[in-house]
Design an enzyme around this catalytic site. Structure first.
Site, short mmCIF file in Angstrom:
data_model
loop_
_atom_site.label_atom_id
_atom_site.label_comp_id
_atom_site.label_asym_id
_atom_site.label_seq_id
_atom_site.Cartn_x
_atom_site.Cartn_y
_atom_site.Cartn_z
CG HIS A 181 61.64 56.52 71.79
ND1 HIS A 181 62.02 55.21 71.94
CD2 HIS A 181 61.20 56.92 73.00
CE1 HIS A 181 61.81 54.85 73.20
NE2 HIS A 181 61.32 55.87 73.86
NE ARG A 228 65.76 51.32 75.50
CZ ARG A 228 65.87 52.63 75.37
NH1 ARG A 228 67.00 53.23 75.67
NH2 ARG A 228 64.86 53.35 74.93
#
Lengths: 643, 251
Positions: free
Chosen positions: A251, A271
């Site tokens: 990740h 994000r």
């Protein structure tokens, strides 16, 4: 010993009590079968609670253009076309129903203004698709299914006076071996109660593995202690096979400081909700890292990327939302080039882009996590983040429709422990939907299998039980042997350094040499104390699983001479279409692991037609493309969305 | 940036135990759970402790640190001075299994007594409609990570084992409140249940549960007090009582 062994009889035994296990248990119990759930921890603590972002399902509540076809296409793109297309198809088709079903169990998702389930944007998903509850979606999912199981037990209480008549949870039990009859057919499982150290035997003609992942083989990981690859190793030892083990998802955004929390996840929603990645020069570097296969699907300027949050129909999404493998590699490159943050990551900035109120509303647990663990207020300053081992795409090779494991009758697998669904890289949000869809299918598949057996039940030879007990007690027998904690740390360091995010042949070979050494040393472990709740002993038993799984990862990684998704080879940096149609299959051979190539079945024509021909050309070999035929592959995208 | 800290950790089992002294290394940025893990790895391989996520999301590593109920993974070492002795003991309200691990099955029994969510009749899957503002009240309680620190600290059971039968504890009072406030739950007897089966009347709102909640759920103000008001409104409001008596109102 056999006389004292506590024994339970069930129709279906579910090993693992995360999302996949609980959903499988609900399905098996609703099919009328007596079902037991094995929980390595307490009930409700499974790693699924860590999932933050959401459940991907094309309900189309926020953007009505969404459909299962678009979700399927995104999933295949994310996995770089290595996915089991049948699993990806079932997943995309059934995910909405599985999410809606949770509402009937009592789940409370965040809502749209018209009262439907709200859906958020996420990396690699063309439309807002993730059903969510703030940034604690996994907790909601676990709690909802935990409460559904309690409600089924209440039904049984009313009917029979015994809440555990048909569905029982065995908390804090670890399974060390699967039990099989002489033909290899599943007959149950053997394990121990963590609390007392006592052994326990379960007789069950169907076992569903739902044990999650393998992250604890790596030093920097977002995974909890339970993620020791138990189900992967149990399947291997029982004679089944693992697929795609070379593909590990790092990740892109784990915490990098302070050291004690290094690896803990920072949700992708940061994000999705407007956060951007910057290097030490303050540059939004992701615009420099859009790979060819995704060019044209992502914004090329900051202005366009920023407009997309409010007008997604007329703008392309910012490259911060590329699939996870791309973002993780980009961060790795920036740090290597000397443009990293003080503690070896990059900056994830949402403070300068959203108001404190918005951040607190949308990302409350992130705010809490940074405040409490790093003393950073994310509404005021940027976070420091870097890649962390998060998910294994690889797992038990299963039949897509029934979740039956390869080569071992009676064995099933669902969720992270199964392989194929995500190909070389999983999209965020596709894990929670995966475990719902295939958890339900595994429970139903196991139930159908048991019904098909009639009254016949496989018989376990006594020798298998004796052997399982002897193996489990070995660490108490030896004096002056190795400390399991030390071995574990060496293995984690090896995997992190040599089979991590960027790989090359010499390093993988060095890792294999080290793993061989560790395997030898692990034969002579010594633990102190007694069997009652003894973490040292538990780790000693988990180690052999982690070592087996690590060997699979390393051997498959060495064989695959290309870079694709969660497998990046420094010495073979390009994606190679000739590798796309080949899976690497791991099985046990003596004391070690054997890896073989296996061709993938070609994708069905109607599914190929969901892609434009020039996109297929990026993934297929010229011969494969020719075989698709002049009619296969659409000249226009079928849903009118373009790219 | 490291120093040697003094730790006292309770070691023992159901038959008894004692505080054991350790001297152990502490590094910058560490939490109490890191130190317990270091003790396991270097000095005491069999030290029993529960933990899972190490990020304050699973609620497994509950214990008492210097007497205060806390998650060990969310208790930073920087909150202590370098010379201070840090004492770690198991949760007091539950029977000890071994070292820092307690038998929390009481909570699972209480959870099983609460009638489950009752889906609204005639509303198909996919047709559920609720407003964000309405689901938020219940969502606050669904943040609960079941660390059981509120159960541990609640004086109704902490020092009164005999109350455990009749009293469900704060965690399950907010579960009742959550269902009561769920916009589509079909049952209307959640408050009755809280009164008759969960012993909500035994809570005298000292708010200790709210204080120790690592999720900062306002257990008392937003959950227990509104439920108490519902009980009072339904049971003791003279007009409602009269309405019930003369059959004008569904009890």
């Amino acid at each position: 010993m056999a006389a004292e062994l506590e024994t339970h009889d069930y129709d279906v035994l579910i090993v693992g009590a995360g999302g996949a296990g609980l959903r499988a248990a609900i399905a098996a119990r609703e099919a009328g079968l007596r079902t037991a759930i094995i929980c390595k921890s307490l009930f409700g603590k499974a790693h699924t609670v860590m999932a933050e972002g959401g459940i991907a399902a094309s309900m189309g509540n926020v953007n009505s253009h969404d459909s299962w076809q678009v979700h399927f296409r995104d999933t295949m793109r994310g996995g770089k076309f290595l996915n089991s297309w049948r699993m990806a198809e079932l997943h995309a088709k059934e995910a909405p129903d599985r999410v809606w079903e949770l509402e009937t169990y009592g789940a409370l998702f965040d809502r749209t203004p018209d009262g439907r389930i709200s859906q958020r944007n996420f990396g690699g998903h063309e439309y807002p698709r993730l059903a969510h509850v703030g940034d604690r979606t996994g907790l909601e999912l676990i709690r909802t299914m935990q409460q559904k199981i309690v409600s089924l037990q209440q039904d049984d209480q009313r009917e029979s006076g015994d809440p555990e008549a048909r569905l029982k949870v065995f908390a804090e039990v670890t399974i060390t071996d699967l039990l099989q009859d002489e033909t290899g057919t599943i007959a149950g499982a053997f394990g121990y109660f963590r609390e007392s150290g006592r052994f326990v035997r379960f007789n069950a003609p169907a076992v569903v593995l739902a044990t999650g992942g393998i992250g604890k083989s790596f030093k920097v990981t977002s995974n909890s202690w339970e993620y020791t690859g138990d189900g992967h190793a149990l399947a291997l030892r029982a004679g089944s096979t693992l697929v795609n083990m070379e593909f590990i998802q790092f990740h892109p955004t784990g915490m990098v400081w302070p050291p004690s929390v290094k690896g803990i996840l920072v949700t992708e929603s940061v994000r999705g909700d407007g956060g951007v990645l910057k290097n030490s020069e303050g540059k939004r570097f992701m615009f420099d890292y859009v790979p060819d296969v995704f060019r044209g699907q992502y914004a090329q300027t900051e202005e366009e990327g920023d407009r997309w949050y409010t007008d997604p129909d007329n703008n392309k999404r910012p490259p911060e939302l590329l699939p996870r493998d791309e973002v993780a590699r980009a961060i790795n490159s920036e740090v290597k080039a000397g443009r990293g943050s003080p503690h070896g990551g990059v900056f994830l900035d949402i403070a300068s882009r959203r108001s404190p109120e918005e951040i607190l509303k949308k990302l409350p647990s992130m705010h809490h996590q940074f405040k409490e663990l790093a003393d950073v207020d994310i509404t005021q300053e940027a976070m420091e983040v870097g890649p962390t081992c998060h998910y294994v795409m690889g797992g038990v090779e299963v039949d897509p429709d029934t979740a039956a494991a390869a080569r071992v009758p009676g064995l099933f697998a669902a969720g992270e422990v199964s392989g194929g669904m995500h190909g070389s890289n999983r999209l965020g949000g596709n894990s929670l939907s995966d475990l719902l869809v295939f958890g339900a299918r595994a429970g139903a598949g196991a139930a159908a299998y048991v019904r098909g057996l009639g009254d016949a039940r496989p018989i376990v030879p006594q020798s298998a039980l004796d052997e399982a007990a002897t193996t489990a007690l070995a660490p108490f027998e030896e004096e002056g042997g190795e400390n399991p904690y030390t071995l574990h740390q060496e293995m984690q360091q090896t995997m992190n350094d040599l089979v991590g995010i960027i790989r090359k042949a010499e390093e993988i070979e060095a890792a294999l040499t080290k793993l061989e050494e560790l395997k030898e040393r692990a034969k002579h472990l010594t633990v102190e104390g007694h069997r009652q709740f003894n973490p040292g002993w538990h780790l000693a038993l988990d180690l052999r699983n982690m070592l087996a799984v690590s060997e699979c990862v390393a051997r498959a990684a060495l064989l695959r001479q290309e870079s694709r998704g969660g497998h990046t080879r420094d010495d073979y940096p390009k994606m190679d279409a000739s590798w796309r149609g080949r899976n690497l299959i791991c099985s046990t051979e003596g004391d070690g692991i054997r890896v073989e190539e296996q061709p993938m079945p070609p994708m069905r024509g109607d599914l190929l037609d969901l892609f434009q021909r020039d996109e297929l050309a990026k993934y297929l070999t010229p011969e494969e493309l020719a075989a698709v035929g002049a009619t296969g592959g659409a000249t226009e995208a079928t849903d009118g969305s373009g790219s | 940036m490291s120093y040697d800290a003094k730790f006292r950790v309770w070691r023992g089992d159901a038959s008894g135990g004692e505080l054991v002294d350790y001297t152990v290394e502490v590094n910058d940025g560490e939490v109490v759970l890191d130190i317990i893990h270091r003790l396991q790895a270097t000095q005491s391989g069999d030290l029993a402790v529960r933990w899972n996520c190490k990020a304050g999301k699973c609620g497994s590593c509950s214990a008492e640190v210097n007497g205060i109920p806390r998650l060990m993974c969310m208790t930073r070492m920087s909150t202590f001075t370098e010379t201070e002795t840090v004492t770690v003991t198991p949760m007091r309200a539950f029977p000890v299994i071994r070292d820092l691990v307690t038998d929390v099955s009481f909570n699972y029994e209480k959870a099983r007594q609460i009638p489950a969510f009752a889906p609204p009749e005639g509303v198909a899957r996919g047709e559920y409609r609720m407003q964000q503002v309405d689901v938020e009240r219940s969502q606050e309680f669904r943040k609960c990570i079941e660390c059981f620190l509120c159960q541990n600290t609640c004086h109704v059971v902490r020092d009164h084992e005999e109350n455990k039968e009749a009293f469900a504890g704060p965690r399950f009072l907010i579960r009742a409140a959550e269902l009561d406030m769920h916009p589509l739950d079909a049952r209307d007897d959640r408050a009755d249940f809280a009164r008759d089966e969960q012993g909500i009347g035994m809570c005298n709102i000292t708010k200790c549960c709210t204080e120790v909640c690592p999720e900062h759920i306002r257990i008392t103000d937003n959950g227990i007090i509104p439920m108490k008001e519902r009980v009072v409104g339904k049971r003791y409001d003279p007009l409602v009582w009269l309405g019930n008596k003369i059959g004008r109102r569904k009890p």
